[in-house]
Design an enzyme around this catalytic site. Structure first.
Site, mmCIF file in Angstrom:
data_model
loop_
_atom_site.group_PDB
_atom_site.id
_atom_site.type_symbol
_atom_site.label_atom_id
_atom_site.label_comp_id
_atom_site.label_asym_id
_atom_site.label_seq_id
_atom_site.Cartn_x
_atom_site.Cartn_y
_atom_site.Cartn_z
ATOM 1 C CB SER A 60 -37.256 3.900 -72.597
ATOM 2 O OG SER A 60 -36.410 3.920 -71.014
ATOM 3 C CE1 TYR A 118 -35.776 -0.669 -74.504
ATOM 4 C CE2 TYR A 118 -34.481 1.156 -72.649
ATOM 5 C CZ TYR A 118 -36.001 0.351 -73.090
ATOM 6 O OH TYR A 118 -36.762 0.566 -73.247
ATOM 7 C CE LYS A 124 -37.321 1.668 -75.658
ATOM 8 N NZ LYS A 124 -39.460 1.564 -77.033
HETATM 9 N N1 LIG Z 1 -40.469 -1.943 -68.334
HETATM 10 C C1 LIG Z 1 -39.939 -0.709 -68.559
HETATM 11 O O1 LIG Z 1 -39.328 -1.176 -67.319
HETATM 12 C C2 LIG Z 1 -39.679 0.034 -69.424
HETATM 13 C C3 LIG Z 1 -39.708 0.394 -69.102
HETATM 14 C C4 LIG Z 1 -39.001 1.519 -70.348
HETATM 15 C C5 LIG Z 1 -39.693 2.220 -71.079
HETATM 16 N N2 LIG Z 1 -40.947 0.491 -71.495
HETATM 17 C C6 LIG Z 1 -40.496 0.089 -72.893
HETATM 18 O O2 LIG Z 1 -42.653 -0.280 -73.153
HETATM 19 C C7 LIG Z 1 -42.480 -1.239 -74.106
HETATM 20 C C8 LIG Z 1 -43.280 -1.937 -73.859
HETATM 21 O O3 LIG Z 1 -42.252 -3.146 -72.750
HETATM 22 P P1 LIG Z 1 -42.952 -4.209 -71.193
HETATM 23 O O4 LIG Z 1 -42.346 -3.438 -70.439
HETATM 24 O O5 LIG Z 1 -44.825 -4.110 -71.551
HETATM 25 O O6 LIG Z 1 -42.021 -5.102 -72.104
HETATM 26 P P2 LIG Z 1 -43.122 -6.925 -72.336
HETATM 27 O O7 LIG Z 1 -42.026 -7.277 -72.588
HETATM 28 O O8 LIG Z 1 -43.975 -6.686 -71.410
HETATM 29 O O9 LIG Z 1 -43.814 -6.573 -73.403
HETATM 30 C C9 LIG Z 1 -43.266 -6.283 -75.032
HETATM 31 C C10 LIG Z 1 -44.470 -6.438 -75.747
HETATM 32 O O10 LIG Z 1 -44.186 -6.379 -76.879
HETATM 33 C C11 LIG Z 1 -43.938 -7.457 -77.868
HETATM 34 N N3 LIG Z 1 -42.562 -7.345 -78.883
HETATM 35 C C12 LIG Z 1 -41.531 -8.023 -78.968
HETATM 36 N N4 LIG Z 1 -41.345 -8.122 -79.676
HETATM 37 C C13 LIG Z 1 -42.328 -7.955 -80.930
HETATM 38 C C14 LIG Z 1 -42.219 -7.634 -82.147
HETATM 39 N N5 LIG Z 1 -41.043 -7.564 -82.825
HETATM 40 N N6 LIG Z 1 -43.421 -7.478 -82.909
HETATM 41 C C15 LIG Z 1 -44.781 -7.238 -82.233
HETATM 42 N N7 LIG Z 1 -44.346 -7.353 -80.510
HETATM 43 C C16 LIG Z 1 -43.311 -8.199 -79.930
HETATM 44 C C17 LIG Z 1 -44.051 -8.836 -76.320
HETATM 45 O O11 LIG Z 1 -44.429 -10.137 -77.176
HETATM 46 C C18 LIG Z 1 -44.756 -7.981 -75.328
HETATM 47 O O12 LIG Z 1 -45.667 -8.959 -75.353
HETATM 48 C C19 LIG Z 1 -40.841 -1.237 -74.432
HETATM 49 O O13 LIG Z 1 -41.127 -0.310 -76.098
HETATM 50 C C20 LIG Z 1 -40.042 -0.730 -73.849
HETATM 51 O O14 LIG Z 1 -39.196 -0.947 -74.873
HETATM 52 C C21 LIG Z 1 -40.412 -0.564 -70.536
#
Ligand SMILES: NC(=O)c1ccc[n+]([C@@H]2O[C@H](COP(=O)([O-])OP(=O)(O)OC[C@H]3O[C@@H](n4cnc5c(N)ncnc54)[C@H](O)[C@@H]3O)[C@@H](O)[C@H]2O)c1
Length: 296
Positions: free
Chosen positions: A144, A157, A161
Site C-alpha cells: 500500500s 495496517y 504494509k
Molecule cells: N482499496 C484501497 O484503497 C487499497 C489501497 C492500498 C492497498 N490496498 C490493498 O489491496 C489489497 C486488496 O484490497 P481491496 O482494496 O481490493 O479490498 P477488498 O475488501 O475489496 O478485497 C479484499 C479481499 O480479500 C479477501 N480476504 C480478506 N481476508 C482474507 C483472508 N483471511 N483470507 C483470504 N481472503 C481474504 C476479502 O474477502 C476480499 O475479497 C489489500 O491487501 C489492501 O490492503 C487497498
C-alpha cells in the site's frame, strides 16, 4: 512482454476489488486463474464472471492467515492446472482506525496475520513450487502507499504494509537468480470495499468483550475513509497497471503518481538524518568504511 498464455496465477483475496481486477487483466491475456478467498459466496460470483469471459478458473475458499490451508490450495492448483507461475499475495484487511493504545490486541493479530503472515505463508508454500519447474515466475505482493510512510491512527495496517515492502525487497534479491521476479504493489485509495474489511473477520479475532458502539471520532474517521475510497482510483485500472509494470520487471508498482512528493518528504527526512550522523564526531572514523552485509 510477458506471455501469460497458459500460465497459472494464484490470486489471494481474488473474489473482488484489486485481486479480481488483477485476475481479469491476467485472464484477458490467457492466464489460468486460481482465485483464493475467505468469502465463498463472493468467490463464486467472481469465478462465474471470469468464466463467462472464457477464462479458465478455479475457485478455492481459504483463509490466508491459516498456514494449514495453504498446502491444499497448492495441491488443488497443481492437480487442476499443473505448474504454478504467478502468485499474487493480495488478500488484506484494515482494522478500526484508532490510537496505538486503543487498538485491541485481537485487531493487531488479525491485521498482522492476514496482511503479513498471509503473504509469508504464500511465499513459503508457493515459491518452492515455482522454483521446482525452473521456468521462472512472478510474485506480486500487495502492500500500500501506507507501506511507504507512517500513517497515524492506522498503526497495525501501516506496520504490516511496511513489512510487506521490506520483505519483498529482501525476496526480490533472493529470487532474481531463479528468474522469479518480485514486485510490490503500492496503491493509495482505490474504489473497493476495503473499508468494510471486518465483514470477513474470522471468529478467532473477534473481541470477547461486548462490543462498544463506535465513538463520534471513530464514526467521523469511518465516514472520511468511505469518502476517500469512493473518490479513489477506478479498480479496473489497477489490474492493467500491474501488467504494464510486470512487463518492465518493476520492483515497486505505483498507481498514484500524485503521492510522489509525500514519499520524497520521507526520503528527505532520512537523508537529513544521515547528514547529521555524518557530522557527528563520534562517527567520523567509520565514514569511509564500505557498508557490509546488506546486498544479495
Ligand atoms: N482499496 C484501497 O484503497 C487499497 C489501497 C492500498 C492497498 N490496498 C490493498 O489491496 C489489497 C486488496 O484490497 P481491496 O482494496 O481490493 O479490498 P477488498 O475488501 O475489496 O478485497 C479484499 C479481499 O480479500 C479477501 N480476504 C480478506 N481476508 C482474507 C483472508 N483471511 N483470507 C483470504 N481472503 C481474504 C476479502 O474477502 C476480499 O475479497 C489489500 O491487501 C489492501 O490492503 C487497498
Amino acid at each position: 512482454m510477458i506471455d501469460f498464455q497458459g500460465k497459472t496465477a494464484i490470486i489471494t483475496g481474488g473474489a473482488e476489488g484489486i485481486g479480481l481486477s488483477i485476475a481479469q487483466a491476467m485472464a484477458k491475456r490467457g492466464a489460468r486463474i486460481v482465485l483464493a478467498d475467505i468469502d465463498g459466496d463472493q468467490l463464486q460470483i467472481a469465478a462465474a464472471s471470469l468464466s463467462n469471459n472464457a477464462a479458465q478458473v478455479l475457485a478455492v475458499t481459504m483463509d490466508v492467515a491459516d498456514p494449514q490451508q495453504w498446502p491444499s490450495l497448492v495441491e488443488k492448483t497443481e492437480a487442476h492446472f499443473g505448474d504454478i507461475h504467478i502468485l499474487v499475495n493480495n488478500a488484506g484487511v484494515v482494522g478500526r482506525n484508532g490510537s496505538i493504545e486503543s487498538t485491541e490486541h485481537n485487531d493487531w493479530r488479525w491485521v498482522t496475520d492476514v496482511n503479513m503472515m498471509g503473504v509469508l505463508y504464500g511465499m513459503q508454500y508457493v515459491v518452492p513450487r515455482i522454483k521446482k519447474h525452473n521456468k521462472g515466475g512472478h510474485i506480486i505482493n500487495v502492500a500500500s502507499m501506507a507501506g511507504m510512510m507512517g500513517v497515524p491512527f492506522a498503526g497495525a495496517y501501516t506496520a504490516t504494509k511496511n513489512a510487506v515492502v521490506s520483505l519483498s525487497e529482501s525476496w526480490y534479491q533472493e529470487l532474481k537468480r531463479h528468474e522469479i521476479f518480485v514486485s510490490i504493489l503500492c496503491p493509495a485509495f482505490v474504489q473497493t470495499r476495503i473499508h468494510l474489511a471486518h465483514r470477513n473477520k474470522q471468529e478467532r479475532y473477534k473481541s470477547a468483550k461486548p462490543s462498544t458502539p463506535p465513538s463520534e471520532k471513530q464514526l467521523a474517521a469511518a465516514a472520511h475513509m468511505q469518502q476517500v475510497i469512493d473518490n479513489g482510483l477506478a479498480v479496473e485500472i489497477v489490474g492493467e497497471r500491474v501488467i504494464e509494470a510486470m512487463n518492465e520487471h518493476e520492483l515497486y508498482i505505483f498507481t498514484h503518481p500524485n503521492y510522489r512528493q509525500l514519499v520524497q518528504h520521507r526520503y528527505r527526512a532520512i537523508d537529513a538524518a544521515f547528514e547529521r550522523a555524518e557530522k557527528s564526531p563520534l562517527l567520523a572514523h567509520i565514514l569511509d568504511e564500505e557498508p557490509a552485509g546488506f546486498t544479495g
